[in-house]
Scaffold this motif. Structure first.
Motif, PDB file in Angstrom:
ATOM      1  N   ARG A 138      35.276  48.817  32.869  1.00  0.00           N
ATOM      2  CA  ARG A 138      35.255  49.986  31.885  1.00  0.00           C
ATOM      3  C   ARG A 138      33.897  51.025  31.687  1.00  0.00           C
ATOM      4  O   ARG A 138      34.189  52.085  31.488  1.00  0.00           O
ATOM      5  CB  ARG A 138      35.259  49.458  30.279  1.00  0.00           C
ATOM      6  N   ARG A 156      31.603  57.363  31.258  1.00  0.00           N
ATOM      7  CA  ARG A 156      31.908  58.636  31.622  1.00  0.00           C
ATOM      8  C   ARG A 156      30.737  59.498  31.384  1.00  0.00           C
ATOM      9  O   ARG A 156      30.176  60.324  31.957  1.00  0.00           O
ATOM     10  CB  ARG A 156      32.815  59.142  31.033  1.00  0.00           C
ATOM     11  N   GLU A 191      32.560  51.339  25.707  1.00  0.00           N
ATOM     12  CA  GLU A 191      32.113  51.209  26.985  1.00  0.00           C
ATOM     13  C   GLU A 191      32.811  52.439  27.877  1.00  0.00           C
ATOM     14  O   GLU A 191      31.632  52.968  28.954  1.00  0.00           O
ATOM     15  CB  GLU A 191      32.507  49.945  27.500  1.00  0.00           C
ATOM     16  N   ARG A 192      33.870  52.734  27.666  1.00  0.00           N
ATOM     17  CA  ARG A 192      34.482  53.611  28.648  1.00  0.00           C
ATOM     18  C   ARG A 192      33.897  55.101  28.411  1.00  0.00           C
ATOM     19  O   ARG A 192      33.602  55.826  29.475  1.00  0.00           O
ATOM     20  CB  ARG A 192      36.100  53.715  28.468  1.00  0.00           C
TER      21      ARG A 192
END
Length: 332
Positions: free
Chosen positions: A118, A67, A62-63
């Motif tokens: 996240r 991004r 998810e992070r």
């Protein structure tokens, strides 16, 4: 890439999405730059539908999705999944080798807040219930998720690997936008168990995951390359006897693909799209990404569809990619 509505109530999405699990988790090691390059290239090629999940890589998936899609956030649909219990260090909780499902409203609310953090976003376009908790009425879980829709944190709701009966009960509480389940020429159980007919009747979008039959059309992945932090890796990989049993099916699909001048993987993905479904094949490699997305331009004739149906009728392929523990979590 052409866009189409995800069910009657959902957003417009690309005809094929990207399953993001493998861009930085699951198989062999990767770095963030490679994952970000895959996401950026997908956007360049017209993908607007991206699928991740809370357990993948202990939240790392998810992070990186957050991004990688930050600059395109208003132009893409991000889907994630919640509903598994976790240990204090963020790993998927297990009991007797089986991932623990937690559909309690308070857990779901907390999990979605974690996903928002996240993903670094103020709303999630589509949140799936990853698995159905048999100890919590689906109405209770979906009501909690619906409250988050009203609060603006979530836009649409979905279910993963749910039974036709559960889908109908959930849809009666809050419109379900999409149902995700494994579906391919190697696993056509959604046709047999009533799930596919239910989503069509209710106007729910159908999102096939693993459209390449757990990699059987592209080659199995060695066990040592799997990342045990991912829920799916609790399942066994196809063994030699299973692969042998599928050789005839694979060979026939290959012959149809060769006659059409496309890769077998492209033919398999195109088959899942033939009736308006939105598959989400996953890869971290740019070459495979481009090859997969080209399947959106492959149109199958009635004769080709009939040939594939004859080659891989329901139950023909010996797909034993799920352990008994994981099977117990499916289609509840």
């Amino acid at each position: 890439m052409r866009q189409l509505p995800l069910g009657r109530t959902g957003p417009m999405v690309s005809a094929m999405g990207l399953g993001c699990m493998s861009i930085n988790t699951t198989y062999d090691p990767s770095d963030e730059n490679e994952a970000l390059a895959t996401l950026h290239r997908a956007v360049e090629l017209g993908v607007t539908f991206f699928d991740t999940a809370e357990p993948c890589g202990l939240g790392a998936n998810e992070r990186v999705v957050g991004r990688g899609l930050a600059a395109s956030r208003d132009d893409v649909t991000i889907a994630t999944k919640v509903g598994f219990a976790h240990t204090h260090d963020g790993r998927t909780a297990l009991v007797d080798g089986r991932p623990v499902v937690d559909g309690r409203p308070e857990h779901i609310v907390k999990a979605i807040d974690g996903s928002l953090t996240r993903l670094a976003t103020d709303r999630i376009d589509l949140v799936y219930l990853h698995r159905t908790d048999p100890t919590v009425p689906i109405e209770h879980t979906v009501t909690a998720m619906a409250d988050l829709v009203q609060a603006g944190k979530v836009r649409h709701l979905g279910l993963c690997e749910a039974s036709a009966a559960t889908i109908r009960r959930a849809h009666a509480v809050q419109p379900i936008t999409a149902v995700q389940t494994e579906y391919s020429l190697f696993d056509r159980s959604a046709e047999r168990n009533g799930v596919l007919s239910a989503v069509r009747e209710l106007g729910i979008g159908f999102v096939p995951c693993s459209p390449l039959g757990q990699g059987l059309l592209t080659g199995p992945f060695p066990r040592q390359h799997l990342n045990a932090t991912v829920v799916g890796t609790f399942d066994p990989l196809p063994q030699d006897d299973t692969l042998t049993a599928n050789k005839r099916v694979i060979a026939t699909i290959g012959r149809v693909a060769a006659a059409k001048g496309v890769a077998a993987s492209q033919l398999a993905i195109a088959w899942t799209m033939a009736d308006g479904a939105v598959p989400i094949p996953g890869t971290r490699h740019l070459r495979h990404l481009e090859e997969n997305l080209a399947a959106a331009d492959v149109s199958l004739t009635a004769e080709e569809l009939a040939a594939l149906d004859a080659a891989a009728p329901i139950g023909a392929a010996a797909d034993e990619c799920h352990s008994p523990e994981s099977m117990a979590l499916l289609t509840r």
